[in-house]
Design a protein around this motif. Structure first.
Motif, mmCIF file in Angstrom:
data_model
loop_
_atom_site.group_PDB
_atom_site.id
_atom_site.type_symbol
_atom_site.label_atom_id
_atom_site.label_comp_id
_atom_site.label_asym_id
_atom_site.label_seq_id
_atom_site.Cartn_x
_atom_site.Cartn_y
_atom_site.Cartn_z
ATOM 1 N N LYS A 59 44.554 52.819 39.509
ATOM 2 C CA LYS A 59 45.127 51.804 38.618
ATOM 3 C C LYS A 59 44.142 50.727 38.184
ATOM 4 O O LYS A 59 44.455 49.914 37.331
ATOM 5 C CB LYS A 59 46.311 51.111 39.315
ATOM 6 C CG LYS A 59 47.463 52.006 39.641
ATOM 7 C CD LYS A 59 48.540 51.212 40.377
ATOM 8 C CE LYS A 59 49.718 52.057 40.761
ATOM 9 N NZ LYS A 59 50.769 51.244 41.416
ATOM 10 N N ARG A 60 42.960 50.683 38.745
ATOM 11 C CA ARG A 60 42.020 49.577 38.557
ATOM 12 C C ARG A 60 41.688 49.294 37.104
ATOM 13 O O ARG A 60 41.409 48.158 36.738
ATOM 14 C CB ARG A 60 40.753 49.827 39.361
ATOM 15 C CG ARG A 60 39.935 51.002 38.849
ATOM 16 C CD ARG A 60 38.828 51.441 39.760
ATOM 17 N NE ARG A 60 37.937 50.359 40.050
ATOM 18 C CZ ARG A 60 36.983 50.399 40.945
ATOM 19 N NH1 ARG A 60 36.776 51.496 41.632
ATOM 20 N NH2 ARG A 60 36.214 49.372 41.159
ATOM 21 N N LEU A 61 41.722 50.291 36.246
ATOM 22 C CA LEU A 61 41.372 50.076 34.850
ATOM 23 C C LEU A 61 42.467 49.331 34.087
ATOM 24 O O LEU A 61 42.238 48.851 32.978
ATOM 25 C CB LEU A 61 41.020 51.398 34.185
ATOM 26 C CG LEU A 61 39.759 52.033 34.797
ATOM 27 C CD1 LEU A 61 39.585 53.462 34.347
ATOM 28 C CD2 LEU A 61 38.524 51.206 34.491
ATOM 29 N N SER A 62 43.638 49.203 34.702
ATOM 30 C CA SER A 62 44.699 48.377 34.111
ATOM 31 C C SER A 62 44.268 46.918 34.021
ATOM 32 O O SER A 62 44.849 46.135 33.276
ATOM 33 C CB SER A 62 45.976 48.454 34.961
ATOM 34 O OG SER A 62 46.414 49.781 35.071
ATOM 35 N N LEU A 63 43.246 46.550 34.795
ATOM 36 C CA LEU A 63 42.790 45.168 34.856
ATOM 37 C C LEU A 63 41.725 44.838 33.815
ATOM 38 O O LEU A 63 41.234 43.713 33.772
ATOM 39 C CB LEU A 63 42.247 44.871 36.260
ATOM 40 C CG LEU A 63 43.238 45.120 37.386
ATOM 41 C CD1 LEU A 63 42.544 45.037 38.737
ATOM 42 C CD2 LEU A 63 44.402 44.161 37.315
ATOM 43 N N LEU A 64 41.368 45.786 32.972
ATOM 44 C CA LEU A 64 40.326 45.545 31.975
ATOM 45 C C LEU A 64 40.743 44.523 30.924
ATOM 46 O O LEU A 64 39.912 43.779 30.416
ATOM 47 C CB LEU A 64 39.935 46.849 31.270
ATOM 48 C CG LEU A 64 39.033 47.770 32.057
ATOM 49 C CD1 LEU A 64 38.801 49.055 31.280
ATOM 50 C CD2 LEU A 64 37.714 47.100 32.388
ATOM 51 N N MET A 65 42.034 44.518 30.578
ATOM 52 C CA MET A 65 42.475 43.616 29.523
ATOM 53 C C MET A 65 43.922 43.221 29.774
ATOM 54 O O MET A 65 44.751 44.068 30.132
ATOM 55 C CB MET A 65 42.353 44.317 28.152
ATOM 56 C CG MET A 65 42.594 43.425 26.967
ATOM 57 S SD MET A 65 42.280 44.286 25.407
ATOM 58 C CE MET A 65 43.963 44.717 24.944
#
Length: 174
Positions: free
Chosen positions: A63-69
């Motif tokens: 899920k970490r890429l949910s934090l990109l934007m």
């Protein structure tokens, strides 16, 4: 005491990921939660030996890429795809840092090359709002290579990339 742990794909790389923080604090601490709340906890349903921390670490990796934007829905990608994208993002950040120090335009070309390499995975996994920002960034960099001047008012989606980037995870000693 530092009470925030940031995603290194989006910052300077000196902070801990949520996975690293859970491993670092180990068995002496329980995880109370995170913000944004990114963990699904079925520990009440599992047996008493259920390792919820390992499950949290696995969830974070996907899920970490949910934090990109800010403002994008949860993004679930395979651990392998996430690792590839995180490596590419880190490389882009390194290239950007080098460009800032040297004004070497080849760094902009290298950034664009990385962005094109990651584009299909992003298209397959991210929503329209994120892709609009991503495409505008590519266009801005392309213009910068040719003209060395960009009229930012022509890119209405670009500014959506800025905003809430902070996250935290909370622990309590057992």
């Amino acid at each position: 005491m530092q009470d925030q742990i940031l995603n290194p794909a989006a910052v300077n790389g000196t902070e801990l990921t949520l996975t690293q923080a859970i491993a670092y604090f180990g068995d002496e601490f329980d995880v109370l939660g995170s913000s944004p709340g990114m963990f699904t906890d079925y520990s009440w349903y599992k047996d008493i030996e259920y390792g919820y921390k390992k499950d949290y670490q696995s969830q974070f990796e996907r899920k970490r890429l949910s934090l990109l934007m800010a403002g994008i829905p949860e993004v679930l990608v395979s651990v392998e795809q996430a690792e590839i994208l995180v490596r590419q993002i880190k490389k882009i950040k390194r290239l950007e840092s080098e460009y800032e120090k040297t004004s070497d335009m080849t760094k902009i070309s290298d950034i664009l090359e990385e962005m094109y390499a990651m584009e299909q995975v992003l298209k397959d996994n991210f929503n329209k709002a994120f892709l609009e920002v991503f495409c505008e960034i590519k266009e801005i960099l392309s213009i910068l290579l040719k003209e060395n001047k960009v009229e930012m008012e022509k890119f209405p989606h670009f500014f959506k990339a800025f905003g809430r980037t902070q996250q935290y995870i909370s622990f309590v000693r057992k």
